[in-house]
Structures are given as structure tokens and as C-alpha cells.
Scaffold this motif. Sequence first.
Motif, PDB file in Angstrom:
ATOM      1  N   THR A 149      -1.803  -0.290   0.395  1.00 23.70           N
ATOM      2  CA  THR A 149      -1.560   0.021  -1.012  1.00 23.70           C
ATOM      3  C   THR A 149      -1.209   1.504  -1.118  1.00 23.70           C
ATOM      4  N   GLN A 150      -0.177   1.799  -1.887  1.00 24.52           N
ATOM      5  CA  GLN A 150       0.329   3.170  -1.989  1.00 24.52           C
ATOM      6  C   GLN A 150      -0.524   3.983  -2.957  1.00 24.52           C
ATOM      7  N   THR A 185      -1.833  11.764  -0.567  1.00 22.40           N
ATOM      8  CA  THR A 185      -0.752  10.796  -0.722  1.00 22.40           C
ATOM      9  C   THR A 185      -0.489  10.072   0.589  1.00 22.40           C
ATOM     10  N   ARG A 195      -5.471   5.562   6.366  1.00 26.25           N
ATOM     11  CA  ARG A 195      -4.278   5.924   5.600  1.00 26.25           C
ATOM     12  C   ARG A 195      -3.206   6.465   6.531  1.00 26.25           C
ATOM     13  N   GLY A 226      -4.234   0.917  -5.888  1.00 24.22           N
ATOM     14  CA  GLY A 226      -3.419   2.088  -5.652  1.00 24.22           C
ATOM     15  C   GLY A 226      -2.588   2.449  -6.870  1.00 24.22           C
ATOM     16  N   THR A 277      -0.270   7.806  -4.559  1.00 19.04           N
ATOM     17  CA  THR A 277       0.567   8.992  -4.709  1.00 19.04           C
ATOM     18  C   THR A 277      -0.111   9.961  -5.653  1.00 19.04           C
ATOM     19  N   VAL A 337      -0.101   5.617   2.325  1.00 18.40           N
ATOM     20  CA  VAL A 337      -0.412   4.198   2.192  1.00 18.40           C
ATOM     21  C   VAL A 337      -1.823   4.000   2.747  1.00 18.40           C
TER      22      VAL A 337
END
Length: 123
Positions: A117-118, A90, A38, A9, A120, A92
Motif C-alpha cells: 500500500t502506497q 514515503t 517498506r 495508505g 506518500t 510502498v
Amino acid sequence: QVQLVESGGGLVQAGGSLRLSCAASGSIFAINAIGWYRQAPGKQRELVAVITSGGSTNYAASVKGRFTISRDNAKNTVYLQMNSLKPEDTAVYYCNADITARLPHPRPRDDYWGQGTQVTVSS
């Protein structure tokens, strides 16, 4: 015990690409299906993509044509290649797997989640 560990990520500009990985480890007899969900702030967790043991895939309509899921059975690892990323991607991202453990007998089959896992995407 079975564990799922995600990686890959990060922060990317709109139009960019990221590749997520999820490695399953532990007492694994079979990974029946494995995929990605997500969850964006204030929204419910949603399916992104899943791949079965036979290689069949299913994608959310919002990512079809942009994301590709694949798996390496020898490494018990699943990948999510994300191209043409948009700010609305965007979230997680969580790895999810339907796994039959090797022990005990009879072999238990359970649903497992990674820690997330983020991802963005900036506009």
C-alpha cells in the motif's frame, strides 16, 4: 491458502498521521510474527516494525518513537499507527507474516507478503 490484505495508505502532509491495517485470512493455525516493511523508489526493502506472537516488538531506528505496531489476534490483524510522518517515510508499505497453516499435515510454516500500500508524505 493464506492471504494478507493491506489497507490504510494514502497521501498526507508532513507531521500528519496514518494507520495501516493488514488482515490475514485463510487456513491459519498460528501467526508467529507479523510486521511491516517498506520500499522507497530506488531503495531496498527495509524492515519498519514487527510484532511476535508473544507481543514483543522491534522497530527500525528511523521510526522508533513515531510508529506503533499492534495486533488483534482474534481478527488476525496487525496495525501500524504512523505519527509525525516525514517525507522520507514515503514508500510502498508491505505486510509480512510468518504463518503456520492449518493444513496439510504436517502443518507448513511459510513467509507471506501482502500486495503493498502506497504511503506518500508531502513536505
